[in-house]
Design an enzyme around this catalytic site. Sequence first.
Site, PDB file in Angstrom:
ATOM      1  N   TYR A   1       0.828  -1.198   0.000  1.00 46.05           N
ATOM      2  CA  TYR A   1       0.000   0.000   0.000  1.00 46.05           C
ATOM      3  C   TYR A   1       0.865   1.252   0.000  1.00 46.05           C
ATOM      4  O   TYR A   1       1.853   1.315   0.739  1.00 46.05           O
ATOM      5  CB  TYR A   1      -0.881   0.018   1.252  1.00 46.05           C
ATOM      6  CG  TYR A   1      -1.734   1.247   1.330  1.00 46.05           C
ATOM      7  CD1 TYR A   1      -2.986   1.267   0.709  1.00 46.05           C
ATOM      8  CD2 TYR A   1      -1.298   2.395   1.969  1.00 46.05           C
ATOM      9  CE1 TYR A   1      -3.772   2.407   0.749  1.00 46.05           C
ATOM     10  CE2 TYR A   1      -2.079   3.532   2.012  1.00 46.05           C
ATOM     11  CZ  TYR A   1      -3.310   3.535   1.399  1.00 46.05           C
ATOM     12  OH  TYR A   1      -4.093   4.660   1.434  1.00 46.05           O
TER      13      TYR A   1
ATOM     14  N   TRP B   1       1.544   5.663  -1.456  1.00 45.56           N
ATOM     15  CA  TRP B   1       1.357   6.803  -2.353  1.00 45.56           C
ATOM     16  C   TRP B   1       2.497   7.000  -3.337  1.00 45.56           C
ATOM     17  O   TRP B   1       2.551   8.010  -4.004  1.00 45.56           O
ATOM     18  CB  TRP B   1       1.105   8.068  -1.532  1.00 45.56           C
ATOM     19  CG  TRP B   1      -0.365   8.280  -1.365  1.00 45.56           C
ATOM     20  CD1 TRP B   1      -1.219   7.457  -0.696  1.00 45.56           C
ATOM     21  CD2 TRP B   1      -1.163   9.342  -1.900  1.00 45.56           C
ATOM     22  NE1 TRP B   1      -2.497   7.954  -0.771  1.00 45.56           N
ATOM     23  CE2 TRP B   1      -2.493   9.113  -1.500  1.00 45.56           C
ATOM     24  CE3 TRP B   1      -0.873  10.478  -2.660  1.00 45.56           C
ATOM     25  CZ2 TRP B   1      -3.538   9.965  -1.854  1.00 45.56           C
ATOM     26  CZ3 TRP B   1      -1.923  11.329  -3.002  1.00 45.56           C
ATOM     27  CH2 TRP B   1      -3.236  11.067  -2.604  1.00 45.56           C
TER      28      TRP B   1
HETATM   29  N1  LIG Z   1      -2.216   7.928  12.515  1.00 45.17           N
HETATM   30  C1  LIG Z   1      -2.483   8.075  11.224  1.00 45.17           C
HETATM   31  N2  LIG Z   1      -1.942   7.227  10.319  1.00 45.17           N
HETATM   32  C2  LIG Z   1      -2.223   7.378   9.014  1.00 45.17           C
HETATM   33  C3  LIG Z   1      -3.094   8.403   8.569  1.00 45.17           C
HETATM   34  C4  LIG Z   1      -3.652   9.286   9.542  1.00 45.17           C
HETATM   35  O1  LIG Z   1      -4.424  10.199   9.213  1.00 45.17           O
HETATM   36  N3  LIG Z   1      -3.320   9.088  10.841  1.00 45.17           N
HETATM   37  N4  LIG Z   1      -3.398   8.498   7.228  1.00 45.17           N
HETATM   38  C5  LIG Z   1      -3.360   7.260   6.475  1.00 45.17           C
HETATM   39  C6  LIG Z   1      -3.538   7.502   5.042  1.00 45.17           C
HETATM   40  S1  LIG Z   1      -5.009   8.246   4.589  1.00 45.17           S
HETATM   41  C7  LIG Z   1      -2.655   7.112   4.115  1.00 45.17           C
HETATM   42  S2  LIG Z   1      -3.076   7.282   2.458  1.00 45.17           S
HETATM   43  C8  LIG Z   1      -1.380   6.486   4.495  1.00 45.17           C
HETATM   44  C9  LIG Z   1      -0.222   6.940   3.608  1.00 45.17           C
HETATM   45  O2  LIG Z   1       0.847   6.070   3.750  1.00 45.17           O
HETATM   46  P1  LIG Z   1       1.935   5.919   2.597  1.00 45.17           P
HETATM   47  O3  LIG Z   1       1.300   5.977   1.266  1.00 45.17           O
HETATM   48  O4  LIG Z   1       2.745   4.732   2.927  1.00 45.17           O
HETATM   49  O5  LIG Z   1       2.799   7.261   2.826  1.00 45.17           O
HETATM   50  P2  LIG Z   1       3.898   7.957   1.944  1.00 45.17           P
HETATM   51  O6  LIG Z   1       4.705   8.759   2.904  1.00 45.17           O
HETATM   52  O7  LIG Z   1       3.278   8.701   0.829  1.00 45.17           O
HETATM   53  O8  LIG Z   1       4.803   6.760   1.425  1.00 45.17           O
HETATM   54  C10 LIG Z   1       5.138   6.547   0.094  1.00 45.17           C
HETATM   55  C11 LIG Z   1       6.529   5.969   0.018  1.00 45.17           C
HETATM   56  O9  LIG Z   1       6.805   5.647  -1.344  1.00 45.17           O
HETATM   57  C12 LIG Z   1       8.111   6.106  -1.684  1.00 45.17           C
HETATM   58  N5  LIG Z   1       8.147   6.356  -3.134  1.00 45.17           N
HETATM   59  C13 LIG Z   1       7.791   7.480  -3.800  1.00 45.17           C
HETATM   60  N6  LIG Z   1       7.946   7.305  -5.127  1.00 45.17           N
HETATM   61  C14 LIG Z   1       8.420   6.052  -5.316  1.00 45.17           C
HETATM   62  C15 LIG Z   1       8.771   5.307  -6.485  1.00 45.17           C
HETATM   63  O10 LIG Z   1       8.679   5.763  -7.610  1.00 45.17           O
HETATM   64  N7  LIG Z   1       9.218   4.037  -6.278  1.00 45.17           N
HETATM   65  C16 LIG Z   1       9.344   3.481  -5.030  1.00 45.17           C
HETATM   66  N8  LIG Z   1       9.778   2.236  -4.935  1.00 45.17           N
HETATM   67  N9  LIG Z   1       9.012   4.185  -3.927  1.00 45.17           N
HETATM   68  C17 LIG Z   1       8.558   5.442  -4.067  1.00 45.17           C
HETATM   69  C18 LIG Z   1       8.302   7.349  -0.846  1.00 45.17           C
HETATM   70  O11 LIG Z   1       9.686   7.646  -0.696  1.00 45.17           O
HETATM   71  C19 LIG Z   1       7.613   6.938   0.469  1.00 45.17           C
HETATM   72  O12 LIG Z   1       8.497   6.315   1.352  1.00 45.17           O
HETATM   73  O13 LIG Z   1      -1.070   6.768   5.859  1.00 45.17           O
HETATM   74  C20 LIG Z   1      -2.116   6.397   6.732  1.00 45.17           C
HETATM   75  N10 LIG Z   1      -1.686   6.497   8.102  1.00 45.17           N
HETATM   76  N1  LIG Z   2      -1.101  18.512   2.484  1.00 45.32           N
HETATM   77  C1  LIG Z   2      -1.527  17.249   2.409  1.00 45.32           C
HETATM   78  N2  LIG Z   2      -2.613  16.945   1.658  1.00 45.32           N
HETATM   79  C2  LIG Z   2      -3.082  15.676   1.618  1.00 45.32           C
HETATM   80  C3  LIG Z   2      -2.414  14.607   2.269  1.00 45.32           C
HETATM   81  C4  LIG Z   2      -1.235  14.941   3.021  1.00 45.32           C
HETATM   82  O1  LIG Z   2      -0.595  14.067   3.637  1.00 45.32           O
HETATM   83  N3  LIG Z   2      -0.832  16.264   3.071  1.00 45.32           N
HETATM   84  N4  LIG Z   2      -2.905  13.330   2.175  1.00 45.32           N
HETATM   85  C5  LIG Z   2      -3.910  13.008   1.163  1.00 45.32           C
HETATM   86  C6  LIG Z   2      -4.626  11.784   1.550  1.00 45.32           C
HETATM   87  S1  LIG Z   2      -3.914  10.257   1.221  1.00 45.32           S
HETATM   88  C7  LIG Z   2      -5.836  11.786   2.130  1.00 45.32           C
HETATM   89  S2  LIG Z   2      -6.592  10.321   2.558  1.00 45.32           S
HETATM   90  C8  LIG Z   2      -6.523  13.060   2.420  1.00 45.32           C
HETATM   91  C9  LIG Z   2      -6.984  13.093   3.880  1.00 45.32           C
HETATM   92  O2  LIG Z   2      -8.081  13.906   4.056  1.00 45.32           O
HETATM   93  P1  LIG Z   2      -8.781  13.949   5.503  1.00 45.32           P
HETATM   94  O3  LIG Z   2      -8.853  12.592   6.059  1.00 45.32           O
HETATM   95  O4  LIG Z   2     -10.041  14.706   5.391  1.00 45.32           O
HETATM   96  O5  LIG Z   2      -7.693  14.800   6.302  1.00 45.32           O
HETATM   97  P2  LIG Z   2      -7.300  14.822   7.840  1.00 45.32           P
HETATM   98  O6  LIG Z   2      -6.287  15.915   7.961  1.00 45.32           O
HETATM   99  O7  LIG Z   2      -6.923  13.477   8.332  1.00 45.32           O
HETATM  100  O8  LIG Z   2      -8.610  15.255   8.607  1.00 45.32           O
HETATM  101  C10 LIG Z   2      -9.364  16.387   8.196  1.00 45.32           C
HETATM  102  C11 LIG Z   2      -9.870  17.174   9.386  1.00 45.32           C
HETATM  103  O9  LIG Z   2     -10.621  16.300  10.239  1.00 45.32           O
HETATM  104  C12 LIG Z   2     -10.457  16.764  11.553  1.00 45.32           C
HETATM  105  N5  LIG Z   2     -10.821  15.736  12.529  1.00 45.32           N
HETATM  106  C13 LIG Z   2     -10.063  14.731  12.980  1.00 45.32           C
HETATM  107  N6  LIG Z   2     -10.725  14.020  13.925  1.00 45.32           N
HETATM  108  C14 LIG Z   2     -11.934  14.603  14.057  1.00 45.32           C
HETATM  109  C15 LIG Z   2     -13.077  14.323  14.854  1.00 45.32           C
HETATM  110  O10 LIG Z   2     -13.122  13.399  15.660  1.00 45.32           O
HETATM  111  N7  LIG Z   2     -14.163  15.130  14.675  1.00 45.32           N
HETATM  112  C16 LIG Z   2     -14.162  16.172  13.799  1.00 45.32           C
HETATM  113  N8  LIG Z   2     -15.282  16.883  13.672  1.00 45.32           N
HETATM  114  N9  LIG Z   2     -13.086  16.462  13.051  1.00 45.32           N
HETATM  115  C17 LIG Z   2     -11.988  15.680  13.170  1.00 45.32           C
HETATM  116  C18 LIG Z   2      -8.992  17.137  11.612  1.00 45.32           C
HETATM  117  O11 LIG Z   2      -8.746  18.011  12.690  1.00 45.32           O
HETATM  118  C19 LIG Z   2      -8.751  17.744  10.253  1.00 45.32           C
HETATM  119  O12 LIG Z   2      -8.835  19.151  10.302  1.00 45.32           O
HETATM  120  O13 LIG Z   2      -5.674  14.188   2.222  1.00 45.32           O
HETATM  121  C20 LIG Z   2      -4.906  14.147   1.021  1.00 45.32           C
HETATM  122  N10 LIG Z   2      -4.227  15.417   0.899  1.00 45.32           N
HETATM  123 MO   LIG Z   3      -5.086   8.577   2.287  1.00 42.19          MO
END
Ligand SMILES: Nc1nc2c(c(=O)[nH]1)N[C@H]1C(S)=C(S)[C@@H](COP(=O)(O)OP(=O)(O)OC[C@H]3O[C@@H](n4cnc5c(=O)[nH]c(N)nc54)[C@H](O)[C@@H]3O)O[C@H]1N2
Ligand SMILES: Nc1nc2c(c(=O)[nH]1)N[C@H]1C(S)=C(S)[C@@H](COP(=O)(O)OP(=O)(O)OC[C@H]3O[C@@H](n4cnc5c(=O)[nH]c(N)nc54)[C@H](O)[C@@H]3O)O[C@H]1N2
Ligand SMILES: [Mo]
Length: 824
Positions: A163, A165
């Site tokens: 999994y 990005w």
């Molecule tokens: N506590 C908590 N945990 C969370 C979240 C949260 O809100 N709270 N959010 C969750 C969500 S929504 C998501 S989507 C995940 C994201 O989790 P990840 O998708 O695992 O996060 P990234 O940091 O984008 O990791 C991508 C990795 O791919 C590598 N990479 C980039 N380009 C390439 C390439 O071309 N080739 C190879 N081999 N590698 C590459 C980058 O260097 C990086 O290490 O995290 C989740 N975890």
């Molecule tokens: N800059 C930036 N942009 C991103 C990403 C990133 O890592 N950085 N990640 C991308 C990815 S993979 C995803 S999945 C999306 C994530 O998109 P989201 O999941 O919507 O983003 P979050 O920042 O996890 O949460 C959004 C808001 O929810 C609020 N929130 C958290 N817990 C609660 C709660 O219990 N109640 C209420 N009412 N609000 C709460 C947080 O304070 C935050 O302001 O963003 C995408 N865009």
């Molecule tokens: Mo995500």
Amino acid sequence: MTNEAIPLSRRRFLTGAAALMSVPLLCGLWPKSALAQAISQALPQFVALRQAQQGILTGAHWGAFEALVQDGRMVDVKPIQDDPAPNELITMAPHQVHAPNRVKYPMVRKSWLEGGPLNCKPELRGRDEWVRVSWDKALTLVSEQITRLQKEHGPQAIYAGSYGWKSVGMLHNSRTLLHRLLNLTGGFGDYSGDYSTGAAQVIMAHVVGSMEVYEQQTAWPNVIENSKLVVLWGCNPLITLKNSWNMPDHEGLAGFEALKKKGTRIISIDPIYNESARDLKAHWIAPRPYTDSAMIIGIAHTLLAEKLHDADFLKTYTVGFDKFEAYLTGKEDGVVKDADWAAAICGIDANTLRELAREMAKQRTMIMAGWGIQRQHRGEQPHWLLVTLAAMLGQIGLPGGGFGFSYHYSSGGSPTARGGILAGISAGKAPKNAPASIPVARIADCLANPGKTINFNGARVTYPDVKMVYVAGGNTFHQHQDTNNLVKAWQRPQTIVVNEPYWTATAKHADIVLPATTSYERNDMEMGGDYSQLYVFPMHQCVPPQHESRNDFDIFAGLAEKLGVLEAYSNGKNEMQWLKGMYDDMKAQARDARVALPPFDMFWASNNYIRFPVPEQNKQWVRFADFRENPLLNPLGTPSGKIEIYSDTVEKMGYDDCRGIPGWMPPHEWYQGPQAQKYPLSLNTAHPVNRLHSQLDNTPLRKKYAVADREAIWINPDDASLRGIADGDLVRAFNDRGQILVGAKVTPDVRPGVVRISEGAWFDPANPAEPGSLCKNGNVNCLTFDIGSSSLAQGNCGHMAQLEIEKYQGPALENTAHAVPVGA
Ligand SMILES: Nc1nc2c(c(=O)[nH]1)N[C@H]1C(S)=C(S)[C@@H](COP(=O)(O)OP(=O)(O)OC[C@H]3O[C@@H](n4cnc5c(=O)[nH]c(N)nc54)[C@H](O)[C@@H]3O)O[C@H]1N2
Ligand SMILES: Nc1nc2c(c(=O)[nH]1)N[C@H]1C(S)=C(S)[C@@H](COP(=O)(O)OP(=O)(O)OC[C@H]3O[C@@H](n4cnc5c(=O)[nH]c(N)nc54)[C@H](O)[C@@H]3O)O[C@H]1N2
Ligand SMILES: [Mo]
């Protein structure tokens, strides 16, 4: 329609690996003026794009840009002129390429190299020495394990869900390429769902008949024109819209800017006064974290009690409101769930809830929800309840009304263009004996407990016995909850292989690390605008592969060769042949849509991008309008064809943690739970402002947000003074699962009792030999728990945990998160 879970239609193609590097960067076949003329003739409906070209056109999740290159080094970037809201993150591209912590050579962990997979001392993962090997040696070691495991244990022994990005680009898609190789060599274990919307996407399919979270939204121009009230529910769009799964068109940011200009009333419901609320001058309502379900129920009760609900809409377009009504009124369980009941849970006074109900009912209201509220234990409930609330308001399918679950993500609502869509490279077909997928966030549980069976969306899933993990384009040690538990589970497999550009914590915890290029070191193409499909961007190679890194495509081609499947893997095509094939297919689609495009060679040599026209009617597209107009002809994909406030399907699954109607269920940890005695603070782990998850944590942009050289923790002044913590102090944040070092940002922008630590700081244990040792960089997942949201979705609960904080008094600790390990 966008995220990793739902690939666009796929095609079969592949590149001959050897030829990849022989392509000239930008072949000067045509003079620029002649090209500009030819393109404007071929594409009369397009404005002249990019007249002043200075650099090499490429892009990233953070936007399309021109790279300026000097003496083989990327030195600067410039956003494309089309971008309505260029993202500062692009300025980090040169630092991505030339980062000091690049993985430079193929590396093998010493004990694995000496003892092989069966005597590899897995407990030393993360603290062993590294040994440099040749590419040939590394590929031999990996291919031998694939062959051995397929023979001895079959595909279930290899978990390659991988999994993550990765980087943008339809050809160099690391995860898909990994799957392509493994499908040709016996198969592998995969995952289902994602970390983004684990809970919502599963429940929404039962409620509205599609995942909903990745669907196109009512178009922005329609919202700007018609919405009188926009409710941002757990939504921080000005931050999360900076980055997209494909290259962003940033139209969502333009949309919010227009709302602001118009003065549309905006309410933000979030325990944090987030950046969007501040910028949009929203009215801030700060509930207790994880209590949104109760809050929505209280509002719903008010609508019912004051007869503000739309009974006709509920009757025509929904099923099961009677059951929900019985729940609201207490007929079901004797508890009246009115605003006072809700207030005692969510911490917002009852009158405010009642006022909110009235305000939503009296005018055209769009509820825009983010996803943090469902990345929680019982995370199925909030989105189900928001749909129910919107149904009671009766505005679903009307201009500017209803709900939207993707306005904050990849520019949902950016009107759909007319043209063609690039299909990416195909993963091929899984063999028949490939194991069943596991819910993505159950990975640590799966590694630790082979043979264990769990519930999942009406089915039973039995974990495979994983002997090998392969990660390409993801960062498991960032993304997964309860890092210290993961460290233990991660010791079970015999072999862990990671393709990575950088020494991330995941790479440091592997056995074999293969250095991957960044996207700026290869040629590729990507769509711009996940929902709009507005652009096709070329991604021209800017610099040669750094050090000994190789493109993932080439790494897997090397393995394919050793495994005897190179021809099937590559189809004998090189990089440019692949790109041309993809382009030609897209061009044929565009032609069918009456949009003429120049031939591939001309497109590529022009160093230009394509912008498709947007039909006028798409600018007024309204989600669910067709359903509203004729629910019989345009039913939803639910069993009843209607919105299921009550789902018989879910009810019949018989789960006590996700019933047939939505409701309030206290989560595993929260401020009224038993853990709160010892750990009174509630955690918020929002997505970072200046990163994409863990990506870019190793760049100078970090100086902007790091406090005392650690990830920041936002603390309310009351909570800080109670503990003698001042702004800028080093703080230890801890609970029974782990402890991290963070830097205090004392601010009234966070509700008392709540702390915010963004996700994505690289894991950096002070003593890797000691379980639960202090993470010196502030990886928030050391504090979260690893339990599925419910038997239904098994989504991750990354957005919650109870914890305590104290001023850090220990010895000075150097942050080594971005250092390279011994031997590397
Ligand atoms: N506590 C908590 N945990 C969370 C979240 C949260 O809100 N709270 N959010 C969750 C969500 S929504 C998501 S989507 C995940 C994201 O989790 P990840 O998708 O695992 O996060 P990234 O940091 O984008 O990791 C991508 C990795 O791919 C590598 N990479 C980039 N380009 C390439 C390439 O071309 N080739 C190879 N081999 N590698 C590459 C980058 O260097 C990086 O290490 O995290 C989740 N975890
Ligand atoms: N800059 C930036 N942009 C991103 C990403 C990133 O890592 N950085 N990640 C991308 C990815 S993979 C995803 S999945 C999306 C994530 O998109 P989201 O999941 O919507 O983003 P979050 O920042 O996890 O949460 C959004 C808001 O929810 C609020 N929130 C958290 N817990 C609660 C709660 O219990 N109640 C209420 N009412 N609000 C709460 C947080 O304070 C935050 O302001 O963003 C995408 N865009
Ligand atoms: Mo995500």
